[in-house]
Scaffold this active site. Sequence first.
Site, short mmCIF file in Angstrom:
data_model
loop_
_atom_site.label_atom_id
_atom_site.label_comp_id
_atom_site.label_asym_id
_atom_site.label_seq_id
_atom_site.Cartn_x
_atom_site.Cartn_y
_atom_site.Cartn_z
N LYS A 3 0.82 -1.21 0.00
CA LYS A 3 0.00 0.00 0.00
C LYS A 3 0.86 1.26 0.00
CE LYS A 3 -3.98 -2.15 2.32
NZ LYS A 3 -4.85 -2.10 3.53
N TYR A 43 -12.42 -2.47 -3.32
CA TYR A 43 -12.90 -2.46 -1.93
C TYR A 43 -14.44 -2.42 -1.86
CZ TYR A 43 -8.34 -2.01 0.41
OH TYR A 43 -7.09 -2.23 0.93
N ASN A 106 -1.94 0.24 6.95
CA ASN A 106 -1.41 -1.03 7.47
C ASN A 106 -0.54 -1.77 6.44
OD1 ASN A 106 -3.41 -1.90 5.78
ND2 ASN A 106 -4.65 -2.91 7.34
N HIS A 109 -1.99 -5.19 1.47
CA HIS A 109 -3.29 -5.84 1.26
C HIS A 109 -3.03 -7.26 0.81
CE1 HIS A 109 -7.28 -6.80 -0.30
NE2 HIS A 109 -6.64 -7.28 -1.36
N GLU A 120 -9.48 -10.12 -7.84
CA GLU A 120 -8.50 -9.04 -7.71
C GLU A 120 -7.39 -9.16 -8.76
OE1 GLU A 120 -7.50 -9.17 -3.52
OE2 GLU A 120 -9.42 -8.27 -2.97
P1 DAT Z 1 -7.59 -6.77 5.55
O1 DAT Z 1 -6.83 -5.68 4.83
O2 DAT Z 1 -6.79 -7.33 6.69
O3 DAT Z 1 -8.14 -7.83 4.64
P2 DAT Z 1 -10.32 -5.78 5.77
O4 DAT Z 1 -10.60 -6.45 4.48
O5 DAT Z 1 -11.25 -6.08 6.91
O6 DAT Z 1 -8.83 -6.05 6.27
O7 DAT Z 1 -10.36 -4.21 5.57
C1 DAT Z 1 -9.79 -3.64 4.40
C2 DAT Z 1 -9.02 -2.41 4.79
O8 DAT Z 1 -9.91 -1.42 5.31
C3 DAT Z 1 -7.98 -2.63 5.89
O9 DAT Z 1 -6.75 -3.11 5.38
C4 DAT Z 1 -7.87 -1.26 6.47
C5 DAT Z 1 -9.26 -0.69 6.35
N1 DAT Z 1 -10.00 -0.90 7.61
C6 DAT Z 1 -10.51 -2.07 8.07
N2 DAT Z 1 -11.12 -1.89 9.25
C7 DAT Z 1 -11.00 -0.57 9.53
C8 DAT Z 1 -11.43 0.27 10.61
N3 DAT Z 1 -12.11 -0.23 11.65
N4 DAT Z 1 -11.11 1.59 10.55
C9 DAT Z 1 -10.43 2.10 9.50
N5 DAT Z 1 -10.00 1.37 8.44
C10 DAT Z 1 -10.28 0.07 8.47
MG MG Z 2 -9.64 -7.75 3.26
#
Ligand code: DAT
Ligand code: MG
Length: 135
Positions: A3, A43, A106, A109, A120
Amino acid sequence: MIKPDGVARGLVGEIIQRLENRGLMPVAMKMMRIPPDLARNHYAVHADKPFFSSLIEYITSGPVVAMVWEGKNAIEASRATMGSTDSLEAVPGSIRGDFGLDVEQNLIHGSDGPETAAHEIELFFGEIGPTSSLE
Ligand code: DAT
Ligand code: MG
């Protein structure tokens, strides 16, 4: 995908190294700036979440490295190597646990299942399958 914060912080090599160390193999890779439409599509599952607009703004804020990796249980292995979504909770030893504190920024991805991965890969690499172009 590495990212924008991972690229900006100079962690491209470190992240790729960790995935290689784990035993996974890169089969496609490109640096790109994600257009807003592609970001929203990528997303789409999070479209109803309160953090969606912030997430789109962040993922389009700078260059990323889109990648396809393969190997034994590649999805499970790569997600364990990445660490939990919230970097604060990610265990030390994982990428997020060693390099971050933030839930949004973070670093990386990873697809969460075979169907998501296929979708994807199609979004980011079109017709290139995981291995077809290398054999
Ligand atoms: P991952 O990236 O571990 O698959 P995810 O699919 O649940 O996690 O969420 C996608 C992204 O969205 C994640 O990398 C960061 C953002 N995100 C997730 N939960 C969040 C939250 N509570 N507040 C802010 N951003 C969040
Ligand atoms: Mg995810």
